[in-house]
Design a protein around this motif. Structure first.
Motif: not given
Length: 262
Positions: A98-103, A9-11, A70-79, A109-112
């Protein structure tokens, strides 16, 4: 392929996020590695438990870049789960950034993946998803995302995941739990305000974004222009303008004398 685009999705880029990137880059002298993040988590405590947490956070920066994302992406969600009901507007803004940067970095990582330093990001991503699904399906009482975050936050991490599962799985799910638990412990141990914790998390993400931009080849930046361009390219050009990327270094060369005949 359909699933990848289904979840995309676009933000819009908030002004606060732009300012955060600009201010942090303006204060950087170079981007040759993830260094500032290590300084954020340099150990200054005598307590063994605090030393262990600082070590865990510093170590999370020293692995392959895809693993760090990936480590910090999941850790950011948990926090985020722990602080989602915080009333402070500043904290809400830092969490949002932080969530926008993380996502965004996980999207790359997945698309490009060609825009990020080489690694096995897709394999790590798939293994992490598989382990998360298995972890949740084994526990019938996990009914939603918040409950999943609550359970993951309480996972006993005394034994490192690598000692339990070996190196067959490239999942970073439980390594991310260690990062989140360490952040939470240090917030409690050092009497950090929630804002201080998220300030550090957002700094880590800006630095990762900057590092990714500095490592991406110019032709990959150009390749994405056909699809409308990337935030990563804007960051790369800003870094070039500020003189903190090696792509546009201009040496002074030899001085030449100009003679005037009279």
């Amino acid at each position: 392929m359909l699933e990848k685009y289904w979840y995309k999705n676009l933000e819009p880029i908030p002004e606060g996020l732009k300012k955060r990137i600009f201010d942090q880059l303006k204060n950087a002298s170079s981007i040759s590695g993830i260094r500032v993040s290590k300084k954020l988590f340099a150990c200054t405590e005598d307590d063994d438990e605090a030393k262990k947490c600082f070590h865990n956070l510093a170590q999370s920066m020293e692995v392959d870049f895809d693993q760090t994302i990936l480590r910090w992406h999941i850790a950011t969600d948990l926090c985020h789960y722990r602080d989602m009901y915080n009333d402070s507007e500043t904290v809400k803004s830092l969490i949002c950034m932080s969530k926008l940067f993380s996502n965004y970095l996980v999207y790359l990582l997945v698309m490009c993946p060609y825009m990020l330093p080489s690694g096995i990001g897709k394999i790590r991503f798939q293994d992490t998803c598989a382990e998360a699904i298995e972890f949740i399906e084994e526990r019938d009482y996990i009914s939603d995302e918040n409950k999943a975050c609550e359970v993951l936050f309480k996972v006993n991490m005394e034994i490192p995941p690598s000692q339990i599962k070996g190196d067959r799985s490239k999942s970073v799910l439980f390594d991310a739990c260690t990062v989140a638990q360490s952040l939470q412990f240090l917030q409690t141990r050092n009497n950090w305000e929630t804002e201080q914790k998220w300030e550090r998390i957002s700094q880590v993400w800006v630095e990762m974004l900057s590092y990714a931009a500095s490592q991406c080849s110019w032709n990959y930046h150009a390749r994405r222009l056909r699809q409308g361009g990337e935030l990563l390219t804007h960051v790369w050009l800003l870094m070039a303008h500020l003189g903190i990327t090696e792509h546009f270094q201009i040496s002074r060369g030899h001085l030449r004398a100009k003679l005037f005949l009279s």
